[in-house]
Design an enzyme around this catalytic site. Structure first.
Site, short mmCIF file in Angstrom:
data_model
loop_
_atom_site.label_atom_id
_atom_site.label_comp_id
_atom_site.label_asym_id
_atom_site.label_seq_id
_atom_site.Cartn_x
_atom_site.Cartn_y
_atom_site.Cartn_z
N ASP A 175 0.84 -1.19 0.00
CA ASP A 175 0.00 0.00 0.00
C ASP A 175 0.88 1.26 0.00
O ASP A 175 1.81 1.36 -0.82
CB ASP A 175 -0.95 -0.04 1.20
CG ASP A 175 -2.08 0.97 1.13
OD1 ASP A 175 -3.11 0.64 0.52
OD2 ASP A 175 -1.94 2.07 1.68
N TYR A 331 -3.38 10.91 3.06
CA TYR A 331 -3.86 10.91 1.69
C TYR A 331 -3.84 12.33 1.11
O TYR A 331 -3.48 12.53 -0.05
CB TYR A 331 -5.29 10.36 1.62
CG TYR A 331 -5.37 8.85 1.66
CD1 TYR A 331 -5.67 8.12 0.52
CD2 TYR A 331 -5.15 8.16 2.85
CE1 TYR A 331 -5.76 6.74 0.56
CE2 TYR A 331 -5.22 6.79 2.90
CZ TYR A 331 -5.52 6.07 1.76
OH TYR A 331 -5.60 4.70 1.79
N HIS A 386 -4.75 -7.76 -0.42
CA HIS A 386 -4.04 -6.51 -0.15
C HIS A 386 -3.21 -6.57 1.13
O HIS A 386 -2.35 -5.74 1.34
CB HIS A 386 -5.06 -5.37 -0.05
CG HIS A 386 -4.46 -4.01 -0.08
ND1 HIS A 386 -3.75 -3.53 -1.14
CD2 HIS A 386 -4.47 -3.01 0.85
CE1 HIS A 386 -3.35 -2.29 -0.89
NE2 HIS A 386 -3.76 -1.96 0.32
#
Length: 414
Positions: A175, A331, A386
């Site tokens: 990630d 983010y 993931h």
């Protein structure tokens, strides 16, 4: 810069009482009378049993004792107290390995693989294991000023490795950890000597002068794929590309969370910080959607490979440290980091390994990765998603050990 020992703490009694009160008196949202599965997000029928388990059965003290088997520390770097685990191997041929996770995970994502990697499971390659927590995640202090994107945090982690006297090391990332790993591979290659990832970040071989000179055939194939389609040119299943950008919600519904966290993290954070039920639901959707198999039955909440205890531990760490707001804020920092374009376009010259797990969110054609890196090891793995170190830890350890043995054999590290 300084280092001091750290221990995963108990939950203070007043905090635990508040958590129990909020879980016991949770007010659940209005939903449709028709069962729509997970199309609208995490449904109440999936969330409420986990809330009850968190309230009545989950034992933080038991998990805390397991986590404290490792050596935890805080290093003060760039004015921030950065949490990390440092487990040196007794094997004289061990390689320093920095493990970096992303969102919505914590260092606990790697809890199954620390000991096998450290001890050289199956009598193969051993590692000095360092699991570092990104600033603003879990027990690492959150940045107080804007601008802590990949470049600043990447530099903090390189300083950490040097502080531990690891002048040469390998980095693995999943990630956002993959993004930080690539930054280290590009800009700190005097120290970061090899890069392993399950989520590579690169651009296709577009007709730039560099690509045309080094990879003309790959450029031609890419241009052909724009007309004929990816499956036709690269083969069925060779790629999994849904969105066209970081927050392309129109082409990839999975990116809705990304759009709001990259643009309005403050507003979202009020609900996630105040409501442990909201926090649980927000993270649960990702653990449901991003794990293997991708196309789960709607009746499945978590895959068999991720236990309820493991999931609730991730949620509890975010709640206990009040770090969901600072983790989602990352983010925004990445989305507004002017250096990200150069990072994505950069070619990694150090030895690179890519492992694609079956349920991973995206997959790029191998030729794209080859054009953008010094690819030494490549695998397509038929299990996992993931969070592979949680979902299929033995496969994950074996893959990293093979890469470690390869770079050791070729003497990429001293």
């Amino acid at each position: 810069m300084s280092i001091e020992p750290f221990e995963i703490p108990s939950i203070p009694p007043e905090r635990l009482a508040l958590l129990n009160e909020k879980l016991k008196n949770a007010e659940y949202p209005n939903e449709l009378e028709t069962d729509v599965g997970w199309k609208y997000g995490a449904p109440r029928w999936a969330v409420e049993p986990l809330v009850q388990t968190w309230l009545n059965d989950y034992d933080w003290e038991k998990v805390r004792a397991k986590m404290n088997q490792w050596h935890h520390y805080h290093a003060t770097i760039d004015g921030l107290r950065v949490h990390f685990i440092h487990e040196p191997s007794k094997n004289p041929d061990a390689i320093p390995l920095l493990l970096l996770n992303g969102w919505p995970s914590t260092f606990y994502e790697y809890h199954k693989v620390i000991n096998p990697l450290r001890d050289g499971a199956s009598n193969t390659q051993a590692f000095h294991v360092i699991v570092a927590t990104m600033p603003g995640f879990g027990f690492s202090e959150a940045p107080k000023l804007p601008g802590y994107g990949a470049s600043k945090i990447g530099d903090i982690f390189n300083q950490l490795m040097l502080l531990l006297d690891y002048n040469e090391y390998v980095v693995h990332g999943s990630d956002f950890g993959s993004m930080l790993g690539k930054w280290l591979a590009l800009y700190r290659s005097e120290n970061c000597k090899a890069y392993h990832t399950v989520y590579p970040a690169c651009i296709p071989p577009i007709p730039t002068p560099t690509f045309l000179w080094a990879h003309p055939f790959k450029v031609a194939k890419f241009l052909a794929s724009m007309v004929l389609g990816m499956d036709t040119v690269y083969g069925h299943g060779s790629s999994k590309i849904r969105g066209k950008s970081f927050i392309d919600v129109e082409n990839d519904r999975e990116m809705g969370y990304c759009a709001i966290q990259a643009t309005r993290p403050y507003t979202l954070s009020f609900g996630l910080t105040d409501s442990p039920v909201g926090l649980l639901a927000w993270i649960l959707e990702k653990y449901h959607n991003w794990t293997y198999p991708e196309n789960k039955s709607d009746t499945i909440v978590l895959p068999e490979t991720v236990t309820t205890e493991e999931f609730l531990t991730q949620v509890t760490i975010f709640w206990l440290t009040n770090s969901i707001s600072s983790s989602t804020r990352f983010y925004y920092e990445v989305f507004n980091d002017e250096g990200m374009k150069d990072m994505f376009m950069g070619r990694v010259a150090i030895p690179t390994a890519v492992a694609y797990y079956a349920g991973e969110l995206s997959k790029l054609p191998r030729e794209w990765v080859e054009a953008s890196s010094n690819l030494q090891q490549y695998k397509e793995i038929e299990v996992g998603g993931h969070f592979p170190s949680l979902e299929c830890d033995e496969v994950f350890v074996d893959d990293i050990q093979q890469f470690g043995k390869l770079i050791k054999t070729k003497e990429y590290l001293k």
